[in-house]
Design a protein around this motif. Structure first.
Motif, mmCIF file in Angstrom:
data_model
loop_
_atom_site.group_PDB
_atom_site.id
_atom_site.type_symbol
_atom_site.label_atom_id
_atom_site.label_comp_id
_atom_site.label_asym_id
_atom_site.label_seq_id
_atom_site.Cartn_x
_atom_site.Cartn_y
_atom_site.Cartn_z
ATOM 1 N N LEU A 104 -26.999 -0.998 -32.123
ATOM 2 C CA LEU A 104 -27.864 -0.830 -30.964
ATOM 3 C C LEU A 104 -28.016 -2.137 -30.188
ATOM 4 O O LEU A 104 -27.975 -2.139 -28.951
ATOM 5 C CB LEU A 104 -29.240 -0.316 -31.393
ATOM 6 N N GLY A 105 -28.165 -3.240 -30.904
ATOM 7 C CA GLY A 105 -28.365 -4.513 -30.231
ATOM 8 C C GLY A 105 -27.171 -4.940 -29.409
ATOM 9 O O GLY A 105 -27.313 -5.377 -28.250
ATOM 10 N N GLU A 106 -25.981 -4.837 -29.978
ATOM 11 C CA GLU A 106 -24.780 -5.259 -29.259
ATOM 12 C C GLU A 106 -24.455 -4.329 -28.088
ATOM 13 O O GLU A 106 -24.050 -4.777 -27.014
ATOM 14 C CB GLU A 106 -23.595 -5.319 -30.221
ATOM 15 N N MET A 107 -24.638 -3.031 -28.308
ATOM 16 C CA MET A 107 -24.378 -2.087 -27.218
ATOM 17 C C MET A 107 -25.360 -2.306 -26.066
ATOM 18 O O MET A 107 -24.977 -2.292 -24.887
ATOM 19 C CB MET A 107 -24.480 -0.663 -27.756
ATOM 20 N N HIS A 108 -26.626 -2.520 -26.412
ATOM 21 C CA HIS A 108 -27.637 -2.750 -25.392
ATOM 22 C C HIS A 108 -27.362 -4.050 -24.646
ATOM 23 O O HIS A 108 -27.467 -4.106 -23.409
ATOM 24 C CB HIS A 108 -29.022 -2.785 -26.046
ATOM 25 N N ARG A 109 -27.008 -5.105 -25.372
ATOM 26 C CA ARG A 109 -26.703 -6.385 -24.734
ATOM 27 C C ARG A 109 -25.531 -6.235 -23.761
ATOM 28 O O ARG A 109 -25.592 -6.712 -22.621
ATOM 29 C CB ARG A 109 -26.366 -7.429 -25.805
ATOM 30 N N ALA A 110 -24.471 -5.585 -24.217
ATOM 31 C CA ALA A 110 -23.283 -5.446 -23.376
ATOM 32 C C ALA A 110 -23.579 -4.626 -22.125
ATOM 33 O O ALA A 110 -23.125 -4.960 -21.027
ATOM 34 C CB ALA A 110 -22.160 -4.793 -24.175
ATOM 35 N N ALA A 111 -24.325 -3.543 -22.296
ATOM 36 C CA ALA A 111 -24.635 -2.681 -21.147
ATOM 37 C C ALA A 111 -25.512 -3.399 -20.132
ATOM 38 O O ALA A 111 -25.258 -3.358 -18.926
ATOM 39 C CB ALA A 111 -25.310 -1.404 -21.630
ATOM 40 N N THR A 112 -26.558 -4.069 -20.600
ATOM 41 C CA THR A 112 -27.488 -4.720 -19.669
ATOM 42 C C THR A 112 -26.853 -5.932 -19.000
ATOM 43 O O THR A 112 -27.063 -6.178 -17.805
ATOM 44 C CB THR A 112 -28.776 -5.119 -20.393
ATOM 45 N N GLU A 113 -26.064 -6.712 -19.746
ATOM 46 C CA GLU A 113 -25.433 -7.898 -19.152
ATOM 47 C C GLU A 113 -24.345 -7.526 -18.157
ATOM 48 O O GLU A 113 -24.137 -8.227 -17.163
ATOM 49 C CB GLU A 113 -24.845 -8.783 -20.261
ATOM 50 N N SER A 114 -23.643 -6.429 -18.413
ATOM 51 C CA SER A 114 -22.555 -6.027 -17.511
ATOM 52 C C SER A 114 -23.040 -5.209 -16.328
ATOM 53 O O SER A 114 -22.342 -5.098 -15.318
ATOM 54 C CB SER A 114 -21.517 -5.209 -18.290
ATOM 55 N N GLY A 115 -24.222 -4.614 -16.466
ATOM 56 C CA GLY A 115 -24.721 -3.730 -15.424
ATOM 57 C C GLY A 115 -24.059 -2.366 -15.423
ATOM 58 O O GLY A 115 -24.223 -1.587 -14.479
ATOM 59 N N MET A 116 -23.305 -2.068 -16.490
ATOM 60 C CA MET A 116 -22.633 -0.777 -16.597
ATOM 61 C C MET A 116 -23.561 0.277 -17.207
ATOM 62 O O MET A 116 -24.397 -0.036 -18.055
ATOM 63 C CB MET A 116 -21.362 -0.895 -17.436
ATOM 64 N N PRO A 117 -23.408 1.538 -16.790
ATOM 65 C CA PRO A 117 -24.273 2.605 -17.308
ATOM 66 C C PRO A 117 -23.860 3.131 -18.680
ATOM 67 O O PRO A 117 -24.579 3.937 -19.269
ATOM 68 C CB PRO A 117 -24.154 3.694 -16.252
ATOM 69 N N ILE A 118 -22.692 2.709 -19.169
ATOM 70 C CA ILE A 118 -22.188 3.175 -20.459
ATOM 71 C C ILE A 118 -21.599 1.986 -21.211
ATOM 72 O O ILE A 118 -20.869 1.178 -20.625
ATOM 73 C CB ILE A 118 -21.104 4.254 -20.299
ATOM 74 N N ALA A 119 -21.917 1.890 -22.488
ATOM 75 C CA ALA A 119 -21.273 0.923 -23.372
ATOM 76 C C ALA A 119 -20.582 1.692 -24.478
ATOM 77 O O ALA A 119 -21.034 2.768 -24.891
ATOM 78 C CB ALA A 119 -22.293 -0.056 -23.958
ATOM 79 N N CYS A 120 -19.486 1.134 -24.975
ATOM 80 C CA CYS A 120 -18.683 1.806 -25.990
ATOM 81 C C CYS A 120 -18.175 0.770 -26.975
ATOM 82 O O CYS A 120 -17.874 -0.362 -26.594
ATOM 83 C CB CYS A 120 -17.518 2.536 -25.333
ATOM 84 N N CYS A 121 -18.101 1.154 -28.255
ATOM 85 C CA CYS A 121 -17.539 0.251 -29.254
ATOM 86 C C CYS A 121 -16.490 0.995 -30.080
ATOM 87 O O CYS A 121 -16.301 2.199 -29.942
ATOM 88 C CB CYS A 121 -18.629 -0.308 -30.168
ATOM 89 N N ARG A 122 -15.839 0.255 -30.955
ATOM 90 C CA ARG A 122 -14.810 0.832 -31.818
ATOM 91 C C ARG A 122 -15.453 1.501 -33.030
ATOM 92 O O ARG A 122 -16.507 1.099 -33.482
ATOM 93 C CB ARG A 122 -13.849 -0.280 -32.263
ATOM 94 N N ARG A 123 -14.818 2.511 -33.562
ATOM 95 C CA ARG A 123 -15.270 3.145 -34.788
ATOM 96 C C ARG A 123 -14.374 2.708 -35.945
ATOM 97 O O ARG A 123 -13.226 2.293 -35.732
ATOM 98 C CB ARG A 123 -15.207 4.672 -34.688
ATOM 99 N N VAL A 124 -14.888 2.790 -37.151
ATOM 100 C CA VAL A 124 -14.094 2.540 -38.341
ATOM 101 C C VAL A 124 -14.251 3.747 -39.259
ATOM 102 O O VAL A 124 -15.357 4.279 -39.426
ATOM 103 C CB VAL A 124 -14.524 1.234 -39.049
#
Length: 332
Positions: A104-124
């Motif tokens: 949650l922290g990394e996705m939220h950081r990436a979304a807010t810093e980029s200004g993008m409405p969607i953040a996505c990460c890799r799955r394992v």
């Protein structure tokens, strides 16, 4: 509860075996400003009582009990319930999966810093015998502006079709987009519709979502309806590309043809193909007629391996089936 930053939606159906570990991974998030809605989708095992106990022990967890309707309706109910708490973002997690502590922290950081409405990460991927330890974080991310984010959704396997490895702004009309009347491949249908309304997304290469593989998973089943739904979703994507994006149309055409070839291979890798006679016949006709079509079999976006697989499907069916059964064992 004051307005949380993120609402996490967890649909649960007869998930008592894995739900405690899933909830533990959510509760352990270093980003603590969230509410988690557990949606009991008409479970008949110990799930209802377990959900109630979880909510009683941690005020960040809320429970909704509903009649069984499938994962899509459960997610929809979860979003509708969470709206009362006025979150700024939505995330989804399946009840048998796990989140990295910094998901949650990394996705939220990436979304807010980029200004993008969607953040996505890799799955394992993992199994019951090999639960992964939290992997390292990475500061690098990739921005995809429209329509490149739609192309990435279709062809970047690290981005995946799932709803669960993404974070969505609450400004999106998720209720309308999740309610798509699709039982199988509903994630892809929902994401395609969501991405069409978004200006882009940010992709993080860190393995933030842990996807459990086990025999009871729906992804390992192959009822005939799943083939029909997947073909219908791929066709919808092909037919709904905005006219101003011709390059994306080429990408969607290639995706549609690739899906036909892939689904046919899924049939052929099974010991008993009798239940799929209708689906196999329809897809064989479509693959054959598309071999020389510049939008399909000769589409420059179609991977060479898929082009060769299409030829083998049509011209060497017996040999191709033997190869599928020998080498394509992931969905048998």
């Amino acid at each position: 509860m004051s307005s949380p930053e993120i609402a996490v939606i967890v649909p649960v159906f007869n998930g008592a075996k894995y739900l405690p570990a899933c909830v533990e991974s959510i509760a352990a998030q270093r980003f603590a400003d969230f509410v988690c809605v557990l949606v009991d989708d008409g479970s008949t095992d110990k799930t209802p009582a377990l959900c109630d106990d979880i909510a009683a022990g941690d005020g960040r967890f809320v429970v909704v009990h509903k009649r069984n309707g499938g994962a899509a309706t459960a997610r929809l109910t979860g979003v509708q319930t969470a709206r009362a708490y006025h979150p700024r973002w939505f995330a989804f997690c399946d009840a048998d999966d796990l989140l990295h502590p910094d998901f949650l922290g990394e996705m939220h950081r990436a979304a807010t810093e980029s200004g993008m409405p969607i953040a996505c990460c890799r799955r394992v991927l993992f199994t019951d015998d090999a639960v992964p330890a939290p992997g390292p974080l990475t500061a690098k991310s990739t921005l995809y502006s429209a329509p490149d984010h739609l192309d990435a959704l279709l062809h970047n396997h690290d981005m995946d079709f799932g709803l669960w490895n993404k974070l969505y702004t609450a400004d999106l009309p998720l209720e309308e987009l999740l309610d798509n009347n699709v039982l199988y491949n509903e994630d892809l249908m929902a994401n395609w519709r969501i991405f069409l309304l978004a200006k882009g997304c940010v992709y993080l290469p860190f393995a933030g979502y842990r996807y459990r593989q086990h025999a009871a998973s729906m992804s390992h089943a192959l009822p005939p309806q799943s083939l029909d739904d997947q073909r219908a979703v791929a066709l919808h994507i092909r037919e709904s590309v905005p006219a101003q994006w011709p390059a994306l149309q080429q990408s969607a055409d290639a995706f549609y043809y690739e899906k036909l070839v892939y689904l046919t291979s899924m049939i052929l890798r099974r010991e008993d193909t009798a239940p799929y006679r209708v689906q196999y016949g329809e897809m064989l006709i479509a693959i054959s007629s598309g071999l020389k079509d510049r939008r399909l079999g000769r589409n420059p976006r179609l991977p060479l391996v898929m082009r060769l697989s299409a030829v083998a499907t049509v011209r060497f069916p017996k040999l191709w089936r033997r190869l599928c059964q020998k080498y394509l064992k992931d969905r048998q």
